[in-house]
Design a protein around this motif. Structure first.
Motif, PDB file in Angstrom:
ATOM      1  N   ILE A 116      31.288  12.023 136.141  1.00  0.00           N
ATOM      2  CA  ILE A 116      31.608  12.601 137.376  1.00  0.00           C
ATOM      3  C   ILE A 116      30.886  13.857 137.483  1.00  0.00           C
ATOM      4  O   ILE A 116      30.722  14.751 136.519  1.00  0.00           O
ATOM      5  N   ALA A 117      30.216  14.191 138.751  1.00  0.00           N
ATOM      6  CA  ALA A 117      29.431  15.275 138.974  1.00  0.00           C
ATOM      7  C   ALA A 117      30.103  15.919 140.253  1.00  0.00           C
ATOM      8  O   ALA A 117      30.506  15.003 141.116  1.00  0.00           O
ATOM      9  N   TYR A 118      29.546  17.059 140.548  1.00  0.00           N
ATOM     10  CA  TYR A 118      29.891  17.789 141.703  1.00  0.00           C
ATOM     11  C   TYR A 118      28.810  18.886 142.126  1.00  0.00           C
ATOM     12  O   TYR A 118      28.143  19.137 141.234  1.00  0.00           O
ATOM     13  N   ASP A 119      28.940  18.888 143.367  1.00  0.00           N
ATOM     14  CA  ASP A 119      27.974  20.106 143.922  1.00  0.00           C
ATOM     15  C   ASP A 119      28.774  21.347 144.180  1.00  0.00           C
ATOM     16  O   ASP A 119      29.941  21.943 143.774  1.00  0.00           O
ATOM     17  N   SER A 120      28.054  22.189 145.166  1.00  0.00           N
ATOM     18  CA  SER A 120      28.685  23.650 145.468  1.00  0.00           C
ATOM     19  C   SER A 120      29.425  23.608 146.742  1.00  0.00           C
ATOM     20  O   SER A 120      29.739  24.864 146.934  1.00  0.00           O
ATOM     21  N   ARG A 121      29.986  22.531 147.024  1.00  0.00           N
ATOM     22  CA  ARG A 121      30.624  22.651 148.427  1.00  0.00           C
ATOM     23  C   ARG A 121      32.135  23.027 147.723  1.00  0.00           C
ATOM     24  O   ARG A 121      32.501  23.037 147.012  1.00  0.00           O
ATOM     25  N   HIS A 122      32.835  23.551 149.039  1.00  0.00           N
ATOM     26  CA  HIS A 122      34.216  23.580 149.028  1.00  0.00           C
ATOM     27  C   HIS A 122      34.974  22.614 148.536  1.00  0.00           C
ATOM     28  O   HIS A 122      34.870  21.386 148.991  1.00  0.00           O
ATOM     29  N   MET A 123      35.701  22.657 147.424  1.00  0.00           N
ATOM     30  CA  MET A 123      36.685  21.817 146.762  1.00  0.00           C
ATOM     31  C   MET A 123      36.180  20.810 146.023  1.00  0.00           C
ATOM     32  O   MET A 123      36.668  19.949 145.403  1.00  0.00           O
ATOM     33  N   SER A 124      34.562  20.779 145.739  1.00  0.00           N
ATOM     34  CA  SER A 124      34.068  19.805 144.898  1.00  0.00           C
ATOM     35  C   SER A 124      34.619  19.567 143.736  1.00  0.00           C
ATOM     36  O   SER A 124      34.817  18.682 143.001  1.00  0.00           O
ATOM     37  N   LYS A 125      34.622  21.000 143.028  1.00  0.00           N
ATOM     38  CA  LYS A 125      35.082  21.205 141.421  1.00  0.00           C
ATOM     39  C   LYS A 125      36.573  20.520 141.533  1.00  0.00           C
ATOM     40  O   LYS A 125      36.937  19.587 140.566  1.00  0.00           O
ATOM     41  N   GLU A 126      37.546  20.935 142.467  1.00  0.00           N
ATOM     42  CA  GLU A 126      38.744  20.629 142.509  1.00  0.00           C
ATOM     43  C   GLU A 126      38.891  18.781 142.594  1.00  0.00           C
ATOM     44  O   GLU A 126      39.620  18.279 141.890  1.00  0.00           O
ATOM     45  N   PHE A 127      38.139  18.400 143.528  1.00  0.00           N
ATOM     46  CA  PHE A 127      38.209  16.967 143.959  1.00  0.00           C
ATOM     47  C   PHE A 127      37.638  16.035 142.649  1.00  0.00           C
ATOM     48  O   PHE A 127      38.032  14.878 142.201  1.00  0.00           O
ATOM     49  N   SER A 128      36.655  16.849 141.731  1.00  0.00           N
ATOM     50  CA  SER A 128      36.186  16.086 140.720  1.00  0.00           C
ATOM     51  C   SER A 128      37.214  15.730 139.700  1.00  0.00           C
ATOM     52  O   SER A 128      37.322  14.835 139.011  1.00  0.00           O
ATOM     53  N   GLN A 129      38.076  16.934 139.536  1.00  0.00           N
ATOM     54  CA  GLN A 129      39.074  16.995 138.559  1.00  0.00           C
ATOM     55  C   GLN A 129      40.347  16.029 139.039  1.00  0.00           C
ATOM     56  O   GLN A 129      40.768  15.140 138.073  1.00  0.00           O
ATOM     57  N   GLU A 130      40.734  15.926 140.207  1.00  0.00           N
ATOM     58  CA  GLU A 130      41.457  14.935 140.696  1.00  0.00           C
ATOM     59  C   GLU A 130      41.255  13.517 140.216  1.00  0.00           C
ATOM     60  O   GLU A 130      41.925  12.757 139.851  1.00  0.00           O
ATOM     61  N   ALA A 131      39.801  13.355 140.465  1.00  0.00           N
ATOM     62  CA  ALA A 131      39.349  11.955 140.275  1.00  0.00           C
ATOM     63  C   ALA A 131      39.315  11.691 138.757  1.00  0.00           C
ATOM     64  O   ALA A 131      39.774  10.660 138.229  1.00  0.00           O
ATOM     65  N   ALA A 132      39.257  12.542 137.933  1.00  0.00           N
ATOM     66  CA  ALA A 132      39.001  12.645 136.589  1.00  0.00           C
ATOM     67  C   ALA A 132      40.277  11.992 136.024  1.00  0.00           C
ATOM     68  O   ALA A 132      40.777  11.192 135.062  1.00  0.00           O
ATOM     69  N   LEU A 133      41.393  12.944 136.485  1.00  0.00           N
ATOM     70  CA  LEU A 133      42.932  12.615 136.021  1.00  0.00           C
ATOM     71  C   LEU A 133      43.312  11.481 136.503  1.00  0.00           C
ATOM     72  O   LEU A 133      44.307  10.903 135.936  1.00  0.00           O
ATOM     73  N   VAL A 134      43.296  10.979 137.855  1.00  0.00           N
ATOM     74  CA  VAL A 134      43.524   9.578 138.079  1.00  0.00           C
ATOM     75  C   VAL A 134      43.059   8.421 137.204  1.00  0.00           C
ATOM     76  O   VAL A 134      43.722   7.514 136.826  1.00  0.00           O
ATOM     77  N   LEU A 135      41.785   8.674 136.923  1.00  0.00           N
ATOM     78  CA  LEU A 135      41.098   7.527 136.044  1.00  0.00           C
ATOM     79  C   LEU A 135      41.826   7.618 134.620  1.00  0.00           C
ATOM     80  O   LEU A 135      41.984   6.626 134.138  1.00  0.00           O
ATOM     81  N   ALA A 136      41.983   9.006 133.972  1.00  0.00           N
ATOM     82  CA  ALA A 136      42.663   8.950 132.750  1.00  0.00           C
ATOM     83  C   ALA A 136      44.113   8.543 132.777  1.00  0.00           C
ATOM     84  O   ALA A 136      44.530   7.661 131.850  1.00  0.00           O
ATOM     85  N   ALA A 137      44.786   8.666 133.842  1.00  0.00           N
ATOM     86  CA  ALA A 137      46.086   7.941 133.930  1.00  0.00           C
ATOM     87  C   ALA A 137      45.947   6.488 133.898  1.00  0.00           C
ATOM     88  O   ALA A 137      47.000   5.731 133.624  1.00  0.00           O
ATOM     89  N   ASN A 138      44.905   5.921 134.267  1.00  0.00           N
ATOM     90  CA  ASN A 138      44.587   4.552 134.296  1.00  0.00           C
ATOM     91  C   ASN A 138      43.854   4.260 132.837  1.00  0.00           C
ATOM     92  O   ASN A 138      43.279   2.970 132.940  1.00  0.00           O
ATOM     93  N   ASP A 139      43.879   4.856 131.730  1.00  0.00           N
ATOM     94  CA  ASP A 139      43.466   4.793 130.465  1.00  0.00           C
ATOM     95  C   ASP A 139      41.754   4.665 130.733  1.00  0.00           C
ATOM     96  O   ASP A 139      41.371   3.636 129.918  1.00  0.00           O
ATOM     97  N   ILE A 140      41.186   4.999 131.673  1.00  0.00           N
ATOM     98  CA  ILE A 140      39.665   4.953 131.649  1.00  0.00           C
ATOM     99  C   ILE A 140      38.876   6.624 131.439  1.00  0.00           C
ATOM    100  O   ILE A 140      39.625   7.253 132.051  1.00  0.00           O
TER     101      ILE A 140
END
Length: 564
Positions: free
Chosen positions: A92-116
């Motif tokens: 997962i990568a992200y750019d300099s936009r509003h909420m980019s870092k936050e959205f990248s973390q949301e995506a990571a934690l959903v994948l983690a909850a699915n054992d990925i």
């Protein structure tokens, strides 16, 4: 407004699953039917590359809930491929936009909850580095949070597969079906960040990938040694337009010897509001105003500028009157085709089965140049994902050897270390190419004129008509239907010889594109944007001078817009 739209709004407004900030935002639009409809009349669509939309509360907006839902759909698809796919993980990568870092973390934690397991960049990175990292880490997929060159109110979510390319038609459809099958936002599970770190399901990455990526980019250099005689005198102005390109491009240019690279100070640092420009797009001359001011002051030979996620690059050069002019993506692409192939020919490195790949709305000039070198050209649909798809096919079949791919919208890729357009490698090659002409006593603009004199004056244009909201979508559909069902027999005084309907052909994936081939090497194409509420009108002409080309292009664009 229909009942389902209002029901969607009320669910988000009153359901405790949605946080207080979201509910407060929705309370503020209570009674505004038009705004409620635009936010809730549909789900934000997962297209062939992912999501893109305005940041805000609602099913038709980019927010943590739509990001979670898309990621849960992706997770379901990965799990359907078995534990081996899950173990490969997602980058997962992200750019300099509003909420980019936050959205990248949301995506990571959903994948983690699915054992990925996930590999998340510790800070913002260019989109092409994500493409490289997927291949480098042998991951099953990649996600990048970006809206490319859209205005500050937007963000997006692009999905890549294990070959490093954006998911193309069939794969995108399968993932889309998984996402559409999630009717309840509660089914998008998540995990606590510290728990994900302890369990090895979340890992941060950085320097190792940066260094490997940089080495791969520099490996595409063609005249590094030859240019050493001029790089200390050759002056470049660079603007990353507040995005991710600052560090990687400066690092690469320094490594290959460019000593005089001046960065526009007001645009050097990341800024999600892109406060010095109205539109952070290197296709627009206005985005280069500060760079041009600096270039005039320093008498620079070249200006380059990259968009926020650093997958597109624009070049600005001095014309014969000493004025700085922005090259079109087609002009830069043709120059790069000639530069790459001439260098490889000198080095006796052009493979017998070499090929260049471009899109159906990209100028034919680059194709003419390539064929002059005995190199084949393949046309894909618009979108670099299709170029990435062909690179993979060629590697699997050995049918062709890919050298260079490009599209009119300022996207270029040399080599196969990545599978997406890369403004880092393109910036390096543009600087190298301009320095090569400089060593010969020529500007890059003079190099372009030399190509025109040899291959004919080519000029293309793009007119984008913004048609936002539900009514806009209906207008775009109606326009395409009209041109498809009742195609014109002439456009701008030129007879239509062939109509190419890409919904009715079998050579490429089907897509809503119409291309009209006219007499005298002229063409016009219409397509709805896949990422913005726009109808795009393209055209291309060949004439004896740029003045004749411009007159002809203007008449074609007006003929189409007047009929809409």
């Amino acid at each position: 407004m229909d009942l389902q739209t209002m029901k969607n709004y009320e669910t988000w407004l009153f359901d405790p699953y949605f946080d207080d900030i979201t509910r407060q935002e929705l309370k503020e639009i209570m009674g505004n039917e038009k705004e409620i409809e635009d936010r809730f009349y549909k789900d934000l669509e997962f297209g062939t590359g992912g999501l893109r939309g305005i940041i805000g509360a609602g099913t038709n907006r980019m927010n943590k809930y739509t990001v979670r839902k898309a990621t849960q759909g992706l997770a379901n698809y990965i799990k359907s491929k078995g534990t081996e796919a899950m173990d490969k993980g997602v980058v997962i990568a992200y750019d300099s936009r509003h909420m980019s870092k936050e959205f990248s973390q949301e995506a990571a934690l959903v994948l983690a909850a699915n054992d990925i397991k996930t590999y998340v960049f510790e800070d913002l990175r260019p989109t092409p580095e994500l493409s490289f990292a997927v291949r480098y880490l042998k991951a099953i997929a990649g996600i990048v949070i970006t809206a490319s060159h859209n205005p500050p109110a937007y963000n997006g979510y692009k999905v890549y597969w294990e070959d490093g390319a954006q998911v193309a038609t069939k794969l995108a459809k399968d993932i889309m079906e998984e996402i559409q099958g999630i009717h309840d936002f509660y089914k998008s599970v998540s995990m606590d960040k510290e728990e994900a770190l302890r369990g090895g399901l979340l890992r941060y990455i950085g320097d190792e990938i940066d260094n490997a990526y940089k080495e791969a980019v520099i490996g595409q250099s063609l005249r590094r040694k030859e240019n050493q005689q001029v790089v200390e005198d050759f002056k470049v102005v660079f603007t990353p337009l507040h995005g991710t390109g600052n560090i990687p491009i400066r690092s690469v240019l320094e490594e290959i010897g460019f000593k005089r690279v001046l960065v526009v100070p007001q645009q050097e640092l990341p800024d999600p509001d892109f406060s010095t420009v109205s539109y952070p797009n290197p296709e627009e001359k206005a985005a280069f105003q500060l760079a041009i001011d600096l270039a005039k002051k320093e008498d620079a030979h070249l200006i380059i500028g990259t968009d926020p996620d650093c997958d597109r690059v624009g070049a600005v050069v001095k014309n014969n009157e000493g004025e700085y002019v922005v090259l079109t993506g087609n002009q830069t692409g043709a120059l790069l085709v000639e530069y790459i192939l001439s260098a490889m020919k000198e080095q006796k490195r052009i493979p017998a089965n070499a090929t260049i790949i471009k899109t159906i709305v990209t100028s034919e000039m680059g194709a003419t140049i390539a064929k002059n070198f005995g190199v084949d050209v393949f046309n894909t649909l618009t979108g670099f994902k299709y170029i990435g798809e062909k690179i993979k096919e060629y590697e699997e079949t050995d049918e062709k050897t890919f050298l260079f791919g490009y599209e009119e919208s300022y996207g270029y890729l040399s080599g196969t270390y990545a599978r997406d357009k890369d403004a880092v490698v393109a910036s390096m090659l543009i600087c190298e190419m301009a320095a090569y002409y400089f060593a010969k006593g020529m500007s890059l603009y003079e190099g372009l004129i030399k190509l025109y004199e040899k291959y004919g004056y080519h000029l293309e244009d793009l007119k984008s008509i913004t048609l936002a909201g539900k009514e806009g979508m209906e207008k775009i559909k109606k326009t395409m239907d009209t041109f498809r069902e009742n195609p014109p027999t002439e456009i701008g005084g030129y007879q239509v010889k062939i109509v190419e309907d890409y919904l009715k052909q079998d050579k490429l994936p089907k897509e809503n594109v119409l291309k009209f081939l006219l007499e005298k090497n002229t063409w016009v194409a219409l397509r709805p944007s896949g990422t913005e509420p726009k109808l795009k009108i393209y055209c291309g002409v060949v004439e004896n001078s740029l003045e004749e080309c411009r007159s002809k292009v203007d008449s074609l664009i007006h003929a189409i817009t007047d009929s809409i």
